[in-house]
Design an enzyme around this catalytic site. Structure first.
Site, PDB file in Angstrom:
ATOM      1  N   SER A  93      -0.297   9.623  -2.948  1.00 14.48           N
ATOM      2  CA  SER A  93       0.745   8.773  -3.541  1.00 14.48           C
ATOM      3  C   SER A  93       0.487   8.712  -5.037  1.00 14.48           C
ATOM      4  O   SER A  93      -0.454   8.046  -5.475  1.00 14.48           O
ATOM      5  CB  SER A  93       0.689   7.361  -2.944  1.00 14.48           C
ATOM      6  N   LYS A 113       8.123   7.048  -1.755  1.00 21.66           N
ATOM      7  CA  LYS A 113       6.868   6.370  -1.408  1.00 21.66           C
ATOM      8  C   LYS A 113       6.655   5.136  -2.285  1.00 21.66           C
ATOM      9  O   LYS A 113       6.104   4.124  -1.829  1.00 21.66           O
ATOM     10  CB  LYS A 113       5.685   7.339  -1.577  1.00 21.66           C
ATOM     11  N   LYS A 133      -2.542   0.343  -7.280  1.00 18.48           N
ATOM     12  CA  LYS A 133      -2.111   1.564  -7.973  1.00 18.48           C
ATOM     13  C   LYS A 133      -0.650   1.873  -7.686  1.00 18.48           C
ATOM     14  O   LYS A 133       0.122   2.230  -8.589  1.00 18.48           O
ATOM     15  CB  LYS A 133      -3.016   2.725  -7.539  1.00 18.48           C
TER      16      LYS A 133
END
Length: 297
Positions: free
Chosen positions: A101, A176, A245
């Site tokens: 990701s 995502k 993140k």
């Protein structure tokens, strides 16, 4: 005489929480898999499952399809373009499939980088957590050329129940970002609900079974609510640092397209507080620490 079906050698770089079970799924499906990890002991541990530890350059020189499952954008860039990375040995016809990701803009640049070698890039981030990886129930949101995705789809089937092409390069990562925005903000709301139940005298351990099948139910709820209620945070299934993140990526994407994401902004602030409290590498269920009473902490 029966025609022999060509089975390409696969590469797999990154053997963390998600990478290890994904590599094992490919091996269990009968594929030849060469593996690499920054810590070589993790690659050696898969030798017993039939994997072949290799350097990145050996992998690029040998494997037709190479999977990446790495921590963040910087790690993917280093594995691809670093001094000992894949790029130096990539050749026409290969496909690099990034399960990580990472930043969508960086993904498009990486796709252009491997294209200069004649290779193709498919961004294919996954959702479903460690349990989904172990059981082969992940969902994949993919970006890149349709032909490249179709070439790798049979191998994604080793660990994915569904693969959806979302568009061109970077579209998988953008999807995502949306997925993680929902998961991360939901984890904080679940913690609030568990804390509210505890403080008001309701048995929080009963929330998950009581609400199962209702409008508030979800896979994260069924996993996180019991862990939070019992303060049972092992083994780690989602790291706080990973969700932080991903939230940072969501804010960056929102700024680039001038989208309003106030809940994501608040969730990022709260997740930063959890990480700053020494829980960066802890399980996501530990966000309950933001709300816990002294006796329940």
């Amino acid at each position: 005489m029966q025609r022999r079906i060509h089975m390409p050698t696969l590469g797999f770089a990154g053997l963390g929480l998600m990478g290890t079970p994904l590599a094992r799924r490919l091996l269990a499906a009968g594929h030849a898999v060469w593996v690499w990890n920054r810590s070589p002991d993790k690659a050696e541990a898969l030798r017993a499952d039939g994997a072949q530890p290799a350097s990145l350059m050996e992998m690029a020189a040998t494997c037709e399809i190479i999977f990446l499952c790495l921590a963040d954008t910087a790690a993917v860039q280093e594995v691809v373009s670093g001094a000992q990375g894949l790029r130096a040995s990539l050749r026409p016809g290969q496909v690099v499939v990034d399960l990580s990701s990472i930043d969508p803009a960086a993904t498009r640049t990486l796709a252009e980088t491997v294209a200069t070698c004649g290779a193709r890039w498919v961004d294919a981030p996954v959702s479903g957590g460690v349990r989904g990886a172990q059981e082969g129930r992940l969902v994949v949101m993919a970006g890149g050329e349709a032909a490249a995705l179709e070439r790798v789809r049979p191998y994604l089937a080793a660990f994915a129940q569904r693969v959806t092409r979302m568009g061109g390069s970077g579209a998988g990562q953008l999807t995502k970002v949306c997925n993680q925005l929902i998961v991360a903000t939901q984890s904080l709301l679940i913690a609030e609900a568990v804390s509210l139940a505890e403080r008001s005298g309701v048995d929080a351990s009963l929330l998950a079974p009581a609400l199962a099948g209702g409008f508030a139910d979800s896979l994260p709820f069924q996993i996180l609510a019991p862990r939070m209620a019992h303060r049972s945070h092992a083994p780690v299934q989602w790291k706080v640092s990973t969700l932080l993140k991903d939230l940072e990526n969501a804010l960056q994407v929102a700024r680039s397209c001038e989208a309003a994401v106030p809940l994501a902004a608040l969730a990022t602030q709260l997740m930063r507080m959890v990480a700053a409290g020494g829980r960066s590498e802890a399980d996501l269920s530990e966000v309950i620490a933001l709300y816990a009473t002294a006796e329940g902490a």
